[in-house]
Design a protein around this motif. Structure first.
Motif, PDB file in Angstrom:
ATOM      1  N   ILE A 131       1.577  12.880  17.428  1.00 47.12           N
ATOM      2  CA  ILE A 131       2.553  13.370  17.150  1.00 47.12           C
ATOM      3  C   ILE A 131       2.556  14.518  17.317  1.00 47.12           C
ATOM      4  CG2 ILE A 131       3.531  14.214  14.424  1.00 47.12           C
ATOM      5  CD1 ILE A 131       2.574  11.243  12.761  1.00 47.12           C
TER       6      ILE A 131
ATOM      7  N   LYS B  36      -0.340  15.522  19.403  1.00 47.99           N
ATOM      8  CA  LYS B  36      -1.762  15.482  18.502  1.00 47.99           C
ATOM      9  C   LYS B  36      -2.093  13.506  18.632  1.00 47.99           C
ATOM     10  CE  LYS B  36      -4.493  14.930  14.792  1.00 47.99           C
ATOM     11  NZ  LYS B  36      -4.442  14.920  12.977  1.00 47.99           N
TER      12      LYS B  36
ATOM     13  N   ILE C  82      -2.895   9.729  17.679  1.00 53.19           N
ATOM     14  CA  ILE C  82      -3.418   9.425  16.527  1.00 53.19           C
ATOM     15  C   ILE C  82      -3.677   8.229  16.291  1.00 53.19           C
ATOM     16  CG2 ILE C  82      -2.398   8.458  14.142  1.00 53.19           C
ATOM     17  CD1 ILE C  82      -0.625  11.616  13.707  1.00 53.19           C
TER      18      ILE C  82
ATOM     19  N   PRO D 220     -12.424   3.989   7.890  1.00 51.98           N
ATOM     20  CA  PRO D 220     -11.505   4.978   6.969  1.00 51.98           C
ATOM     21  C   PRO D 220     -10.619   5.862   6.712  1.00 51.98           C
ATOM     22  CG  PRO D 220     -13.931   5.659   9.298  1.00 51.98           C
ATOM     23  CD  PRO D 220     -12.953   4.203   9.128  1.00 51.98           C
ATOM     24  N   SER D 221     -10.908   6.834   5.723  1.00 50.31           N
ATOM     25  CA  SER D 221      -9.820   8.212   6.292  1.00 50.31           C
ATOM     26  C   SER D 221      -9.371   8.465   6.936  1.00 50.31           C
ATOM     27  CB  SER D 221      -9.546   8.932   4.303  1.00 50.31           C
ATOM     28  OG  SER D 221      -8.519   9.603   4.396  1.00 50.31           O
ATOM     29  N   GLY D 222      -8.278   8.860   7.259  1.00 50.58           N
ATOM     30  CA  GLY D 222      -7.916   9.388   8.441  1.00 50.58           C
ATOM     31  C   GLY D 222      -7.625   8.560   9.905  1.00 50.58           C
ATOM     32  N   SER D 223      -8.140   7.585   9.655  1.00 56.18           N
ATOM     33  CA  SER D 223      -8.305   6.946  10.774  1.00 56.18           C
ATOM     34  C   SER D 223      -7.180   6.155  11.595  1.00 56.18           C
ATOM     35  CB  SER D 223      -9.366   5.593  10.507  1.00 56.18           C
ATOM     36  OG  SER D 223      -8.785   4.580   9.452  1.00 56.18           O
ATOM     37  N   GLY D 224      -6.077   6.127  10.845  1.00 55.33           N
ATOM     38  CA  GLY D 224      -4.516   5.490  10.982  1.00 55.33           C
ATOM     39  C   GLY D 224      -3.506   4.484  10.562  1.00 55.33           C
ATOM     40  N   LYS D 225      -4.994   3.749   9.207  1.00 55.73           N
ATOM     41  CA  LYS D 225      -4.485   2.683   9.250  1.00 55.73           C
ATOM     42  C   LYS D 225      -2.091   2.955   8.874  1.00 55.73           C
ATOM     43  CE  LYS D 225      -7.336   2.769   5.727  1.00 55.73           C
ATOM     44  NZ  LYS D 225      -8.315   4.217   5.944  1.00 55.73           N
ATOM     45  N   THR D 226      -2.616   3.513   8.320  1.00 54.15           N
ATOM     46  CA  THR D 226      -1.277   3.935   7.570  1.00 54.15           C
ATOM     47  C   THR D 226      -0.403   4.535   8.753  1.00 54.15           C
ATOM     48  OG1 THR D 226      -1.288   4.733   5.007  1.00 54.15           O
ATOM     49  CG2 THR D 226       0.198   5.193   6.075  1.00 54.15           C
ATOM     50  N   THR D 227      -0.565   4.749   9.724  1.00 57.85           N
ATOM     51  CA  THR D 227      -0.189   5.230  11.011  1.00 57.85           C
ATOM     52  C   THR D 227      -0.090   3.034  11.725  1.00 57.85           C
ATOM     53  OG1 THR D 227      -0.973   7.135  11.076  1.00 57.85           O
ATOM     54  CG2 THR D 227       0.673   6.230  13.055  1.00 57.85           C
TER      55      THR D 227
ATOM     56  N   ILE E 264       9.525   9.846  11.633  1.00 56.72           N
ATOM     57  CA  ILE E 264       8.484  10.841  11.487  1.00 56.72           C
ATOM     58  C   ILE E 264       8.998  11.945  12.702  1.00 56.72           C
ATOM     59  CG2 ILE E 264       6.143  11.807  11.540  1.00 56.72           C
ATOM     60  CD1 ILE E 264       5.037   9.712  10.469  1.00 56.72           C
TER      61      ILE E 264
ATOM     62  N   GLN F  53       1.089   2.724  -1.276  1.00 56.00           N
ATOM     63  CA  GLN F  53       0.237   3.321  -2.043  1.00 56.00           C
ATOM     64  C   GLN F  53       0.904   3.314  -3.571  1.00 56.00           C
ATOM     65  OE1 GLN F  53      -2.227   5.726   0.774  1.00 56.00           O
ATOM     66  NE2 GLN F  53      -3.660   5.952  -1.629  1.00 56.00           N
TER      67      GLN F  53
ATOM     68  N   GLU G  68      -2.638  -0.378   1.244  1.00 55.13           N
ATOM     69  CA  GLU G  68      -3.645   0.301  -0.059  1.00 55.13           C
ATOM     70  C   GLU G  68      -2.900   0.047  -1.026  1.00 55.13           C
ATOM     71  OE1 GLU G  68      -5.872   2.933  -0.072  1.00 55.13           O
ATOM     72  OE2 GLU G  68      -6.424   3.356   1.940  1.00 55.13           O
TER      73      GLU G  68
HETATM   74  N1  LIG Z   1       3.943  13.259   9.785  1.00 51.85           N
HETATM   75  C1  LIG Z   1       2.154  13.503  10.312  1.00 51.85           C
HETATM   76  N2  LIG Z   1       1.826  14.939  10.879  1.00 51.85           N
HETATM   77  C2  LIG Z   1       1.338  15.058  11.770  1.00 51.85           C
HETATM   78  N3  LIG Z   1       0.177  14.162  11.582  1.00 51.85           N
HETATM   79  C3  LIG Z   1       0.149  13.359  10.725  1.00 51.85           C
HETATM   80  C4  LIG Z   1       0.905  12.139  10.422  1.00 51.85           C
HETATM   81  N4  LIG Z   1       0.630  11.432   9.481  1.00 51.85           N
HETATM   82  C5  LIG Z   1      -0.312  11.331   9.979  1.00 51.85           C
HETATM   83  N5  LIG Z   1      -0.757  12.072  10.793  1.00 51.85           N
HETATM   84  C6  LIG Z   1      -2.413  12.368  11.054  1.00 51.85           C
HETATM   85  O1  LIG Z   1      -2.905  10.678  12.199  1.00 51.85           O
HETATM   86  C7  LIG Z   1      -4.093  10.852  11.163  1.00 51.85           C
HETATM   87  C8  LIG Z   1      -4.053   8.886  10.475  1.00 51.85           C
HETATM   88  O2  LIG Z   1      -3.526   9.095   9.199  1.00 51.85           O
HETATM   89  P1  LIG Z   1      -2.755   7.608   8.660  1.00 51.85           P
HETATM   90  O3  LIG Z   1      -2.540   7.881   7.217  1.00 51.85           O
HETATM   91  O4  LIG Z   1      -2.974   7.414   9.928  1.00 51.85           O
HETATM   92  O5  LIG Z   1      -4.479   7.629   8.601  1.00 51.85           O
HETATM   93  P2  LIG Z   1      -4.580   6.179   6.929  1.00 51.85           P
HETATM   94  O6  LIG Z   1      -5.936   5.573   8.047  1.00 51.85           O
HETATM   95  O7  LIG Z   1      -3.974   5.896   6.453  1.00 51.85           O
HETATM   96  O8  LIG Z   1      -5.903   7.255   5.897  1.00 51.85           O
HETATM   97  P3  LIG Z   1      -5.859   7.001   4.173  1.00 51.85           P
HETATM   98  O9  LIG Z   1      -6.830   6.044   3.959  1.00 51.85           O
HETATM   99  O10 LIG Z   1      -6.514   7.945   4.256  1.00 51.85           O
HETATM  100  O11 LIG Z   1      -4.680   6.120   4.211  1.00 51.85           O
HETATM  101  C9  LIG Z   1      -4.111  11.510  10.586  1.00 51.85           C
HETATM  102  O12 LIG Z   1      -5.664  12.745  10.774  1.00 51.85           O
HETATM  103  C10 LIG Z   1      -2.915  12.323   9.640  1.00 51.85           C
HETATM  104  O13 LIG Z   1      -3.598  14.124   9.430  1.00 51.85           O
END
Ligand SMILES: Nc1ncnc2c1ncn2[C@@H]1O[C@H](COP(=O)(O)OP(=O)(O)OP(=O)(O)O)[C@@H](O)[C@H]1O
Ligand SMILES: [Mg+2]
Lengths: 252, 281
Positions: A14, A17, A19, A38-45, A57, A90, A173
């Motif tokens: 994105i 950056k 991801i 862990p949080s921020g590891s990219g699961k939602t993405t 996005i 979520q 989640e």
């Molecule tokens: N729209 C976006 N623009 C920029 N960065 C993003 C965007 N969406 C996610 N990210 C970044 O991508 C990385 C992964 O985000 P993601 O939401 O996939 O993590 P996650 O594993 O689902 O975390 P969590 O457990 O907190 O939900 C994070 O560093 C986040 O800051």
């Protein structure tokens, strides 16, 4: 074995950056597969790549191949992709301006496949039963969803997703903001949906216990990569990766 | 510690007093208009709504304000029909493409329209729609009112659309909705209260305007309604003319008209609140 989801060297960035950094992943058809990390590891993405919500996005770049039931999602009509793999988010997010009933059938209504009122009613009842919400709402289908508790709202979202008759259910989640009783209800509903409808379930969870209770397979992510994956017991009993060990101990 | 409590008390009391001071004028206006206007409407009875006003020399007649009522209703209705689609479409565009150049232009235009004295809008419409045809018309009045309304509807609607939580929009795309369906069935649905609030305020604004009508609809009160291509009266125009006149009975009619305008406002706001169901996000 046939697969509901196959990813090869999936990369997502994105605005430059990165991801997701080269994901290889297979989710066997008809299973419940958990995605942890862990949080921020990219699961939602990762989840949002599967139904191409990621397209919304700004500044996103996706490369690699992603197949759903053997077909590349980039070659498919995006609306077909989303109907085939519907999503529960979520935070419970039933449409606040629609009745409980309309929330469930809206997907079928816009697709125009179901027309008669009777078929709609049957679909609504079926989906709400599968989401284990029917008994609680059958007398007040015309109510707005915000009269429901948070847990009930989340089950309504599950019903909305099911009413599309998807082959794949994506859950991000789904119980993170829900009390234990509702959590167990949702878990039971998911188990039945897999068993009775054969729908493949791919869910993000941050609770190892939930993965152990529900999932046949578990995939572990860290920093945009899959670090390990396999049958849930194996991962739970004998984690190989340091991140997984720490995650199971609740340290990350 | 006594002093702390005391400070607290003084604060509460003064805030309450200030709030009262702020709302007092409104109640005073409502009270005053009712005292002055209601008896006139009661005395006029049905005639007050169906007759034309008396000539200045017929000092013992009350007549009615039918031309003003008809003109206000007609011009406000036409203005609404013109303004709402334009403003709502523009705000949908702005909300969907917040960084588009067109959005920036529309936003700037709308903001300046809000600041322009409405009499200027009247003059512009005079130049465009009155001069070329050589006559004042109800339609020209309606167009001027529409221009007054557009920035209000636009601003409120855009704000309402932008404040729809992202998660509903994602859910909508998630069940396979196309963009137009998402906008129409979800974004606008969730925002419906805000949109209707904007439209209501704009209608109220249009009903209460005098300046844009002076050089457009001009006013005509010797018959009830001449048609869209004739000059037209409006409640505000009539009040403006009558209250400045030296005639006692015209003053009374103006008060009655003001009271009627007040009732129209209240009905408008009540109806619009009833019309759309609550949406709790
Ligand atoms: N729209 C976006 N623009 C920029 N960065 C993003 C965007 N969406 C996610 N990210 C970044 O991508 C990385 C992964 O985000 P993601 O939401 O996939 O993590 P996650 O594993 O689902 O975390 P969590 O457990 O907190 O939900 C994070 O560093 C986040 O800051
Ligand atoms: Mg997440």
């Amino acid at each position: 074995m046939s697969y509901a989801i196959e990813m090869e060297n999936l990369r997502v960035s994105i605005f430059e950056k990165e991801i997701l950094k080269g994901i290889n992943l297979k989710v066997p058809e008809g299973t419940i597969t958990a995605l942890m990390g862990p949080s921020g590891s990219g699961k939602t993405t990762l989840l949002r790549v599967v139904n191409r919500l990621i397209d919304l996005i700004e500044g996103v770049k996706v490369s690699g191949t992603v197949k759903v039931f053997g077909k590349s999602i980039m070659d498919m009509d995006v609306y077909d992709v989303r109907r085939m793999s519907s999503m529960v988010f979520q935070m419970p997010n039933p449409f606040p301006h629609m009745s409980i009933y309309d929330n469930v059938v809206i997907g079928a209504r816009i697709n125009g496949v179901i027309k008669s009122k009777k078929e709609m009613d049957e679909l609504a009842k079926w989906a709400l039963e599968k989401a284990m919400l029917w008994d609680e709402v059958k007398g007040r289908l015309k109510d707005p969803p915000w009269r429901l508790s948070g847990g009930q709202q989340q089950r309504l979202c599950l019903a909305r997703a099911l009413a599309l008759k998807p082959r794949l259910l994506l859950l991000d989640e789904p119980t993170a903001n829900i009390d234990p009783v509702n959590t167990l209800k949702i878990e039971e509903a998911l188990r039945n949906i897999r068993k009775e409808e054969g729908i493949t379930i791919f869910m993000v969870t941050h609770m190892p216990q939930q993965a152990i209770r529900l999932a046949d397979y578990t995939v572990m992510m860290y920093d945009g990569k899959v670090v390990e994956g396999g049958p849930t017991e194996e991962i739970a009993i004998n984690p190989k990766h340091e991140v997984t060990k720490r995650f199971l101990r609740g340290e990350v | 510690m006594v002093s702390r409590k005391l400070v607290d008390r003084i604060f509460t009391v003064s805030v309450t007093l200030l709030a009262l001071v702020a709302v007092l004028p409104i109640f005073h206006i409502i009270y005053y208009i009712t005292i002055k206007g209601l008896p006139v409407v009661l005395e006029g009875g049905v005639n007050f709504f169906t007759q034309i006003p008396p000539s200045p020399i017929r000092v013992n007649e009350l007549g009615g304000i039918a031309p003003a009522i008809a003109g206000t209703l007609f011009m406000t209705a036409v203005a609404t029909v013109i303004a709402v689609p334009i403003a709502v479409l523009a705000s949908v565009f702005s909300a969907e493409y917040p960084n588009h150049n067109l959005t920036k232009i529309v936003r700037a235009t709308s903001r300046s329209l809000l600041e322009v004295p409405t009499i200027v809008i009247g003059i512009v419409v005079f130049a465009l729609l009155v001069m070329p045809f050589g006559r004042f018309t109800a339609i020209a009045g309606a167009v001027a009112l529409a221009i007054v309304m557009i920035p209000y509807v636009y601003t409120y609607t855009e704000l309402a659309l932008l404040s729809v939580p992202r998660t509903y929009i994602e859910a909508a795309y998630g069940i396979g909705m196309k963009r137009a369906q998402v906008i129409y069935m979800v974004t606008m649905g969730v925002a419906r209260r805000g949109i209707v609030r904007g439209i209501t305020i704009a209608i109220a604004k249009a009903m209460g305007e005098t300046a844009p009508l002076l050089f457009t609809a001009f006013g005509a009160r010797n018959m009830i309604f001449g048609g869209p291509l004739e000059p037209s009266d409006a409640i505000t125009l009539m009040i403006y003319v009558f209250i400045q006149s030296p005639f006692e009975h015209w003053h009374r009619i103006a008060w009655g008209a003001a009271f009627l305008l007040l009732v129209l406002y209240l009905t408008l706001f009540l109806i619009s609140r009833r019309l759309v169901g609550e949406v709790r996000v």
